[in-house]
Design a protein around this motif. Structure first.
Motif, PDB file in Angstrom:
ATOM      1  N   PHE A   1     -35.268 -28.180 -26.603  1.00 55.80           N
ATOM      2  CA  PHE A   1     -33.934 -28.396 -27.016  1.00 55.80           C
ATOM      3  C   PHE A   1     -33.183 -27.177 -25.946  1.00 55.80           C
ATOM      4  O   PHE A   1     -31.901 -27.240 -25.787  1.00 55.80           O
ATOM      5  N   TRP A   2     -34.076 -26.134 -25.725  1.00 56.48           N
ATOM      6  CA  TRP A   2     -33.446 -25.263 -24.785  1.00 56.48           C
ATOM      7  C   TRP A   2     -33.076 -25.497 -23.336  1.00 56.48           C
ATOM      8  O   TRP A   2     -32.114 -25.782 -22.718  1.00 56.48           O
ATOM      9  N   GLY A   3     -33.960 -26.812 -22.846  1.00 60.11           N
ATOM     10  CA  GLY A   3     -33.701 -27.594 -21.812  1.00 60.11           C
ATOM     11  C   GLY A   3     -32.470 -28.348 -21.807  1.00 60.11           C
ATOM     12  O   GLY A   3     -31.826 -28.657 -20.760  1.00 60.11           O
ATOM     13  N   VAL A   4     -32.467 -29.286 -22.954  1.00 61.14           N
ATOM     14  CA  VAL A   4     -31.300 -29.927 -23.067  1.00 61.14           C
ATOM     15  C   VAL A   4     -30.023 -29.328 -23.130  1.00 61.14           C
ATOM     16  O   VAL A   4     -28.803 -29.713 -22.574  1.00 61.14           O
ATOM     17  N   ALA A   5     -30.055 -28.093 -23.945  1.00 58.86           N
ATOM     18  CA  ALA A   5     -28.758 -27.348 -23.813  1.00 58.86           C
ATOM     19  C   ALA A   5     -28.102 -26.763 -22.538  1.00 58.86           C
ATOM     20  O   ALA A   5     -27.139 -26.801 -22.250  1.00 58.86           O
ATOM     21  N   ALA A   6     -29.324 -26.411 -21.821  1.00 63.40           N
ATOM     22  CA  ALA A   6     -29.069 -25.862 -20.597  1.00 63.40           C
ATOM     23  C   ALA A   6     -28.498 -27.080 -19.524  1.00 63.40           C
ATOM     24  O   ALA A   6     -27.440 -26.954 -18.639  1.00 63.40           O
ATOM     25  N   GLY A   7     -29.056 -28.275 -19.705  1.00 63.59           N
ATOM     26  CA  GLY A   7     -28.581 -29.415 -18.783  1.00 63.59           C
ATOM     27  C   GLY A   7     -27.263 -29.738 -19.212  1.00 63.59           C
ATOM     28  O   GLY A   7     -26.360 -30.092 -18.500  1.00 63.59           O
ATOM     29  N   LEU A   8     -26.887 -29.690 -20.795  1.00 60.47           N
ATOM     30  CA  LEU A   8     -25.383 -30.191 -21.346  1.00 60.47           C
ATOM     31  C   LEU A   8     -24.412 -29.319 -20.644  1.00 60.47           C
ATOM     32  O   LEU A   8     -23.383 -29.654 -20.254  1.00 60.47           O
ATOM     33  N   THR A   9     -24.872 -28.050 -20.594  1.00 66.74           N
ATOM     34  CA  THR A   9     -23.479 -26.925 -20.265  1.00 66.74           C
ATOM     35  C   THR A   9     -23.685 -26.787 -18.657  1.00 66.74           C
ATOM     36  O   THR A   9     -22.288 -26.866 -18.139  1.00 66.74           O
ATOM     37  N   ALA A  10     -24.559 -27.072 -17.892  1.00 64.11           N
ATOM     38  CA  ALA A  10     -24.304 -27.537 -16.654  1.00 64.11           C
ATOM     39  C   ALA A  10     -23.630 -28.522 -16.141  1.00 64.11           C
ATOM     40  O   ALA A  10     -22.900 -28.654 -15.049  1.00 64.11           O
ATOM     41  N   GLY A  11     -23.830 -29.665 -16.562  1.00 68.74           N
ATOM     42  CA  GLY A  11     -23.609 -30.933 -16.324  1.00 68.74           C
ATOM     43  C   GLY A  11     -22.078 -30.994 -16.767  1.00 68.74           C
ATOM     44  O   GLY A  11     -21.150 -31.756 -16.138  1.00 68.74           O
ATOM     45  N   ALA A  12     -21.507 -30.001 -18.019  1.00 71.30           N
ATOM     46  CA  ALA A  12     -20.128 -29.904 -18.109  1.00 71.30           C
ATOM     47  C   ALA A  12     -19.401 -29.106 -17.398  1.00 71.30           C
ATOM     48  O   ALA A  12     -18.360 -28.605 -17.648  1.00 71.30           O
ATOM     49  N   GLN A  13     -20.050 -28.408 -16.049  1.00 72.49           N
ATOM     50  CA  GLN A  13     -19.422 -27.621 -15.393  1.00 72.49           C
ATOM     51  C   GLN A  13     -19.275 -26.118 -15.984  1.00 72.49           C
ATOM     52  O   GLN A  13     -18.418 -25.449 -15.770  1.00 72.49           O
ATOM     53  N   LEU A  14     -19.906 -25.923 -17.195  1.00 70.71           N
ATOM     54  CA  LEU A  14     -19.723 -24.517 -17.700  1.00 70.71           C
ATOM     55  C   LEU A  14     -21.017 -23.802 -17.445  1.00 70.71           C
ATOM     56  O   LEU A  14     -22.019 -23.226 -18.091  1.00 70.71           O
ATOM     57  N   TYR A  15     -20.830 -23.515 -15.950  1.00 72.07           N
ATOM     58  CA  TYR A  15     -21.916 -22.581 -15.338  1.00 72.07           C
ATOM     59  C   TYR A  15     -22.153 -21.200 -15.802  1.00 72.07           C
ATOM     60  O   TYR A  15     -23.414 -20.814 -16.182  1.00 72.07           O
ATOM     61  N   SER A  16     -21.245 -20.447 -16.408  1.00 74.52           N
ATOM     62  CA  SER A  16     -21.372 -19.054 -16.831  1.00 74.52           C
ATOM     63  C   SER A  16     -22.150 -19.372 -18.138  1.00 74.52           C
ATOM     64  O   SER A  16     -23.049 -18.696 -18.315  1.00 74.52           O
ATOM     65  N   VAL A  17     -21.623 -20.441 -18.995  1.00 77.01           N
ATOM     66  CA  VAL A  17     -22.403 -20.658 -20.162  1.00 77.01           C
ATOM     67  C   VAL A  17     -23.876 -20.982 -20.138  1.00 77.01           C
ATOM     68  O   VAL A  17     -24.804 -20.315 -20.839  1.00 77.01           O
ATOM     69  N   ALA A  18     -24.128 -21.791 -19.085  1.00 78.61           N
ATOM     70  CA  ALA A  18     -25.518 -22.293 -18.913  1.00 78.61           C
ATOM     71  C   ALA A  18     -26.351 -21.129 -18.315  1.00 78.61           C
ATOM     72  O   ALA A  18     -27.467 -20.838 -18.913  1.00 78.61           O
ATOM     73  N   LEU A  19     -25.997 -20.394 -17.584  1.00 78.92           N
ATOM     74  CA  LEU A  19     -26.800 -19.115 -17.053  1.00 78.92           C
ATOM     75  C   LEU A  19     -27.032 -17.938 -17.948  1.00 78.92           C
ATOM     76  O   LEU A  19     -27.942 -17.602 -18.077  1.00 78.92           O
TER      77      LEU A  19
ATOM     78  N   GLY B   1     -26.130 -17.920 -21.109  1.00 79.07           N
ATOM     79  CA  GLY B   1     -27.046 -18.603 -22.380  1.00 79.07           C
ATOM     80  C   GLY B   1     -28.804 -18.665 -22.091  1.00 79.07           C
ATOM     81  O   GLY B   1     -29.370 -18.374 -22.808  1.00 79.07           O
ATOM     82  N   THR B   2     -29.107 -19.366 -21.085  1.00 78.49           N
ATOM     83  CA  THR B   2     -30.309 -19.301 -20.565  1.00 78.49           C
ATOM     84  C   THR B   2     -30.898 -17.773 -20.651  1.00 78.49           C
ATOM     85  O   THR B   2     -32.025 -17.699 -20.907  1.00 78.49           O
ATOM     86  N   GLY B   3     -30.404 -17.076 -19.758  1.00 77.14           N
ATOM     87  CA  GLY B   3     -30.977 -15.590 -19.838  1.00 77.14           C
ATOM     88  C   GLY B   3     -31.057 -14.936 -21.011  1.00 77.14           C
ATOM     89  O   GLY B   3     -31.938 -14.245 -21.515  1.00 77.14           O
ATOM     90  N   PHE B   4     -30.049 -15.262 -21.825  1.00 76.92           N
ATOM     91  CA  PHE B   4     -30.038 -14.590 -23.380  1.00 76.92           C
ATOM     92  C   PHE B   4     -30.961 -15.105 -24.119  1.00 76.92           C
ATOM     93  O   PHE B   4     -31.916 -14.306 -24.759  1.00 76.92           O
ATOM     94  N   ILE B   5     -31.332 -16.405 -24.170  1.00 73.65           N
ATOM     95  CA  ILE B   5     -32.375 -16.984 -24.901  1.00 73.65           C
ATOM     96  C   ILE B   5     -33.828 -16.496 -24.284  1.00 73.65           C
ATOM     97  O   ILE B   5     -34.697 -16.231 -25.174  1.00 73.65           O
ATOM     98  N   ALA B   6     -33.627 -16.321 -22.919  1.00 69.29           N
ATOM     99  CA  ALA B   6     -34.944 -15.990 -22.498  1.00 69.29           C
ATOM    100  C   ALA B   6     -35.502 -14.418 -22.974  1.00 69.29           C
ATOM    101  O   ALA B   6     -36.557 -14.132 -23.209  1.00 69.29           O
ATOM    102  N   VAL B   7     -34.686 -13.633 -22.894  1.00 72.47           N
ATOM    103  CA  VAL B   7     -34.696 -12.320 -23.379  1.00 72.47           C
ATOM    104  C   VAL B   7     -34.921 -12.421 -24.779  1.00 72.47           C
ATOM    105  O   VAL B   7     -36.148 -11.447 -25.237  1.00 72.47           O
ATOM    106  N   VAL B   8     -34.522 -13.056 -25.652  1.00 76.76           N
ATOM    107  CA  VAL B   8     -34.734 -13.036 -27.097  1.00 76.76           C
ATOM    108  C   VAL B   8     -36.404 -13.706 -27.199  1.00 76.76           C
ATOM    109  O   VAL B   8     -37.170 -12.986 -28.011  1.00 76.76           O
ATOM    110  N   TYR B   9     -36.675 -14.446 -26.381  1.00 75.52           N
ATOM    111  CA  TYR B   9     -38.129 -15.048 -26.488  1.00 75.52           C
ATOM    112  C   TYR B   9     -39.122 -13.909 -26.176  1.00 75.52           C
ATOM    113  O   TYR B   9     -40.134 -13.931 -26.742  1.00 75.52           O
ATOM    114  N   ILE B  10     -38.786 -13.355 -24.997  1.00 69.54           N
ATOM    115  CA  ILE B  10     -39.789 -12.259 -24.512  1.00 69.54           C
ATOM    116  C   ILE B  10     -39.750 -11.145 -25.406  1.00 69.54           C
ATOM    117  O   ILE B  10     -40.888 -10.732 -25.961  1.00 69.54           O
TER     118      ILE B  10
END
Length: 222
Positions: free
Chosen positions: A108-126, A128-137
């Motif tokens: 789901f994380w991969g799908v969400a990153a692909g959705l936001t990047a494909g919609a040209q929401l680059y800041s949301v994709a980057l 969001g990915t960084g925030f989820i990574a910190v939460v998981y760590i």
């Protein structure tokens, strides 16, 4: 020769149905999706604590990011292609079983990153990915701070009190006990901080203890 060049230029030109979307924007969308996929790949590689690490599944996550961004690009540029793609995807059947429930979250994380990047929401994709990574760590480090183990002890009847007293010191709780004529085999759940398993050596040195087995319990092995 000039006609061949014109044909190549027509092939490389942006189709009319893409509107203002250019080839460089498509490449940028997929590059951001790939970057997010690489971040997820590294997090899964170095912080995943499953029993068996799957390289192929980790590669799939990166591919899901890029492929999802490509689908979103197509959906956002042409209604006819959108309907056709929805129909094509509806007949796809995925039969591969996901053994670890946590792997579903990575998908789901991969799908969400692909959705936001494909919609040209680059800041949301980057972001969001960084925030989820910190939460998981953080969650992984908290889990590693206090691990759950299953200890299996086989002992003689006279060592019953020794085993009971030692399990109390590590907050152990008996989960199973098997009695035989000469020995007792008990399975207990214990919580260990910072990987300190010195109590196993103390228990093994006690008189009447035949065998001691310690296994980390992660929810997917017994």
């Amino acid at each position: 020769m000039s006609q061949l060049i014109e044909v190549l230029e027509d092939l490389l030109a942006t189709p009319q149905h893409l509107g203002s979307l250019t080839g460089s924007q498509v490449l940028l969308n997929m590059s951001v999706a790939f970057l997010c996929g690489v971040v997820i790949f590294l997090i899964y590689r170095y912080f995943n604590k499953s029993v068996v690490y799957s390289v192929r599944f980790n590669m799939l996550i990166v591919m899901v990011c890029v492929i999802t961004s490509l689908i979103i690009i197509t959906i956002g540029t042409n209604l006819v292609l959108t309907l056709g793609m929805v129909g094509a995807l509806s007949i796809v059947r995925f039969r591969a079983a996901v053994k670890d429930p946590l792997d579903v979250g990575f998908l789901f994380w991969g799908v969400a990153a692909g959705l936001t990047a494909g919609a040209q929401l680059y800041s949301v994709a980057l972001i969001g990915t960084g925030f989820i990574a910190v939460v998981y760590i953080v969650l992984t480090l908290v889990r590693l701070e206090k691990r759950i183990y299953l200890i299996i002890v086989r002992y003689a009847p006279e060592a019953e009190s020794t085993v009971t007293d030692l399990l109390k010191t590590v907050n152990g709780s008996i989960k199973n006990k098997t009695l035989s004529q000469d020995y007792t085999e008990a399975t207990a759940e214990v919580r260990v901080r910072r990987g300190d398993t010195s109590f196993v050596d103390d228990l093994k040195k006690s008189e009447g203890i035949e065998t001691v087995t310690l296994v980390e319990y992660t929810g997917d092995q017994m």
